[in-house]
Write an enzyme that holds these catalytic residues in place. Structure first.
Site, PDB file in Angstrom:
ATOM      1  CD  GLU A 288      13.680 -17.145 -35.400  1.00 41.30           C
ATOM      2  OE1 GLU A 288      14.825 -16.687 -35.578  1.00 41.30           O
ATOM      3  OE2 GLU A 288      12.989 -17.592 -36.336  1.00 41.30           O
ATOM      4  CE1 TYR A 375      16.051 -20.480 -44.210  1.00 37.69           C
ATOM      5  CE2 TYR A 375      15.385 -20.896 -41.957  1.00 37.69           C
ATOM      6  CZ  TYR A 375      15.598 -20.020 -42.996  1.00 37.69           C
ATOM      7  OH  TYR A 375      15.363 -18.684 -42.816  1.00 37.69           O
TER       8      TYR A 375
HETATM    9  N1  BES Z   1      16.764 -15.329 -39.788  1.00 34.16           N
HETATM   10  C1  BES Z   1      15.565 -15.896 -40.278  1.00 34.16           C
HETATM   11  C2  BES Z   1      14.680 -14.906 -40.975  1.00 34.16           C
HETATM   12  C3  BES Z   1      15.322 -14.273 -42.191  1.00 34.16           C
HETATM   13  C4  BES Z   1      15.928 -15.034 -43.170  1.00 34.16           C
HETATM   14  C5  BES Z   1      15.290 -12.904 -42.331  1.00 34.16           C
HETATM   15  C6  BES Z   1      16.509 -14.414 -44.269  1.00 34.16           C
HETATM   16  C7  BES Z   1      15.876 -12.300 -43.422  1.00 34.16           C
HETATM   17  C8  BES Z   1      16.492 -13.049 -44.400  1.00 34.16           C
HETATM   18  C9  BES Z   1      14.762 -16.572 -39.161  1.00 34.16           C
HETATM   19  O1  BES Z   1      15.567 -17.199 -38.209  1.00 34.16           O
HETATM   20  C10 BES Z   1      13.939 -17.656 -39.790  1.00 34.16           C
HETATM   21  O2  BES Z   1      14.514 -18.554 -40.328  1.00 34.16           O
HETATM   22  N2  BES Z   1      12.608 -17.567 -39.735  1.00 34.16           N
HETATM   23  C11 BES Z   1      11.696 -18.551 -40.275  1.00 34.16           C
HETATM   24  C12 BES Z   1      11.161 -19.428 -39.207  1.00 34.16           C
HETATM   25  C13 BES Z   1      11.946 -20.657 -38.966  1.00 34.16           C
HETATM   26  C14 BES Z   1      11.280 -21.480 -37.885  1.00 34.16           C
HETATM   27  C15 BES Z   1      12.157 -21.509 -40.178  1.00 34.16           C
HETATM   28  C16 BES Z   1      10.534 -17.843 -40.923  1.00 34.16           C
HETATM   29  O3  BES Z   1      10.532 -16.627 -41.025  1.00 34.16           O
HETATM   30  O4  BES Z   1       9.602 -18.468 -41.355  1.00 34.16           O
HETATM   31 ZN    ZN Z   2      16.591 -18.897 -38.939  1.00 32.05          ZN
END
Ligand code: BES
Ligand code: ZN
Length: 593
Positions: A288, A375
């Protein structure tokens, strides 16, 4: 440049929002936000202006003291309603008065019983990807950036926080003894980074730039877990350049928060499932925090370019993790990620356009196509680029990329143009087109290698030959070795093995919801029916979609559990954020349930 964002009604030819001044009254009794918003445009607007909105109850639109004509003239289940402001006559400011609906998709209103303290209600927002429009009418596309200021009135005793700088707190003024909080966000942000939370919160400082907000009942544990954030920031700055947002604080939310973390500027929103008592999940913060550059500073222009946000962030996360936790750990995480990536690609189809980095242009439901593919595939692609030119040159490229596009939004194509201009050799050594525009994975690339991962694969291999591992073999494993083990299990295992593994991995003692996500999915596939009450409890408590959606999928797939999932969901839906409810509803509907 002509840019079409399929997830928004925005017409960029009409002009762009530059600044919004909000006055927000938070009413827990009606579960509504009463808002007066004053908009300032970049340039005077002539004629019409389209804004995105979702269930907004608009009371009045004014310009220069005169009523402005308006109409909701297009509707869509996903996009919401198009607010058409009419007859703008070369003006660049206007004011809207409206209520955000109790059904605003961005908001979760929790009653006191759903919080750690159990005494005060709680409210928080989640705007990414396209939910800001349910709080205020806006050009809800990441290609438009604006600054804002806000005055937020909350019932006395509660604290309001925003992903912005707090400039004033005034107690006991306003009507009904409310407390007034004033904020400003001087850096231009895309709408999805607007964020607000209200609850019984306390604050702890880590260092000069970092701290944490949480309910008093969990602040100790939370502050201990993330106490190393100041060090983390310094590492991130070495890789990505100066941090341009001022402070970096965390906010721990109730467990129903649908994500692991959300990179709201200056204030990351966080799941409490990240508090393990071991500092074992701080890579979530690394992720984050990295978004403060990759995503918040340099932003994907549309959700089709989402890999520019998440792929770059996952890459930065891996680089920082390598420094903070060592190369062995990073290699292990990479090997695990590759397995996860392939599993997801196989589930949705290796030749599906949703496995491309650049996503299909006709999709408007930005949330429903969120997977881990941008990702990990994005991260692996960027690692290939790094290998092609060497780390030193790639690091210089990263800094230049951040500096060149700061506070801008860009498309995949604009990024590739920049890459070509700066590092042309990448295109000789890496099949860029295949990585970005073609499904699946290329045949040849530097696949991750990890001896820690291989160790786990040996144990898994023995297990498939009928040899269950002894506790001594697994007790000192790294968290990601445990994950790799859980991930590598055969689809179904004997139910007595489920119990055995839960014991030797000490899952209960570790209290890590991430393990239980894998564990319950396999239990369900294996017909371990006795686990059902625990699954019910888990699904009622935890909202992190990464953890609960695999369980929902497993329950849909297994014959014995299929009949249980709809009633289970109906029982817990009231405790979840609407984004989670919508996602589960989607899975059930697609399965005809
Ligand atoms: N920005 C994302 C969360 C998100 C993605 C919100 C798509 C809405 C739409 C956040 O940075 C994220 O990727 N969170 C991951 C954790 C990360 C360590 C892979 C999660 O929520 O698991
Ligand atoms: Zn993210």
């Amino acid at each position: 440049m002509e840019l079409k964002d399929p997830a928004s009604y925005t017409d960029l030819a009409q002009g762009k929002i530059k600044h919004i001044n909000f006055r927000i009254v938070v009413d827990f009794s009606t579960r509504m936000l009463e808002i007066e918003a004053n908009y300032q445009m970049q340039e005077p607007v002539h004629g019409s202006l389209y804004l995105d909105s979702f269930k907004i109850d608009l009371k009045q639109a004014r310009m220069n003291g005169l009523e402005l004509e308006w109409e909701f003239d297009a509707r869509d289940d996903i996009l919401g309603e198009r607010l058409h402001l009419k007859g703008l006559d070369g003006d660049s400011t206007f004011t809207l008065m409206f209520h955000a609906s109790p059904e605003a998709r961005a908001l979760q209103w929790l009653n006191a019983a759903q919080t750690a303290g159990g005494k005060s209600p709680f409210l928080y927002s989640q705007c990414q990807a396209i939910h800001a429009r349910s709080i205020f009418p806006c050009q809800d596309t990441p290609s438009v950036r604006f600054t804002y200021s806000a005055e937020v009135e909350v019932p006395q005793g509660l604290i309001a926080v925003m992903a912005a700088e707090q400039v004033e707190v005034r107690d006991g003024t306003g009507h009904g003894y409310a407390t007034l909080f004033r904020f400003k966000m001087p850096q231009p942000i895309p709408s999805y980074l607007f964020a607000l939370a209200v609850g019984n919160l306390v604050f702890r400082e880590f260092g000069p730039r970092t701290g944490i907000y949480a309910e008093p009942e969990i602040i100790e544990a939370a502050a201990w877990e993330f106490a190393e954030n100041e060090i983390k920031m310094n590492e991130a700055e070495k890789l990505l350049g100066p941090y341009l947002w001022g402070r970096y604080d965390l906010l721990v939310l109730p467990p129903s928060f649908p994500y692991g973390g959300m990179e709201n500027p200056r204030l990351t929103f966080l799941t409490p499932t990240s508090i393990l008592g071991t500092r074992g999940q701080t890579s979530l913060i690394t992720h984050e925090l990295a978004h403060a550059w990759t995503g918040n500073l340099v932003t994907n222009a549309t959700w089709q370019d989402f890999w520019l946000n998440e792929g770059w962030t996952t890459y930065a996360e891996s680089r920082i993790t390598e420094v903070l936790e060592g190369k062995d750990v990073e290699d292990l995480r990479a090997a695990f990620s590759e397995k996860q990536l392939i599993a997801v690609m196989e589930r949705i189809g290796m030749d599906s356009p949703h496995t491309c980095l650049k996503l299909p242009g006709d999709e408007k439901d930005a949330d429903s196509f969120t997977t881990i593919i941008p990702y990990y595939k994005g991260c692996f692609f960027l690692k290939e680029c790094e290998y092609a030119v060497g780390r030193k040159r790639f690091d210089a490229f990263i800094q230049k990329y951040m500096a060149s596009f700061q506070f801008q939004s860009l498309t995949t194509e604009a990024f590739l143009d920049f890459l070509k201009a700066e590092l042309p050799e990448v295109f000789e050594k890496v099949n860029v087109h295949k990585w970005v525009y073609e499904p699946g994975l290329p045949e040849e690339w530097h696949r991750p290698k990890s001896h820690l991962y291989d160790e786990v694969q040996e144990v898994l291999h023995d297990y498939e030959q009928g040899m269950r591992p002894a506790q001594q073999q697994v007790q000192d494993w790294h968290r990601f070795q445990n994950f790799s083990f859980l991930q590598g299990w055969p689809e179904k295992i004997p139910t007595e093995d489920c119990q055995y593994f839960e014991d030797i991995l000490e899952l209960e003692k570790r209290n890590d919801a991430g393990y239980y996500s894998f564990f319950y999915a396999t239990c369900i596939a294996s017909g371990y029916e006795a686990v059902l009450p625990r699954v019910e409890q888990f699904m009622g408590e935890i909202g992190r979609m990464l953890y609960i959606l695999p369980i929902v999928r497993a329950m849909i797939e297994a014959d014995w559990s299929r009949g249980y999932i709809r009633p289970l969901f109906e029982q817990v839906r009231g405790r979840h954020h609407q984004i989670t409810v919508y996602a589960i509803e989607g899975l059930l509907k697609r399965a005809g349930l």
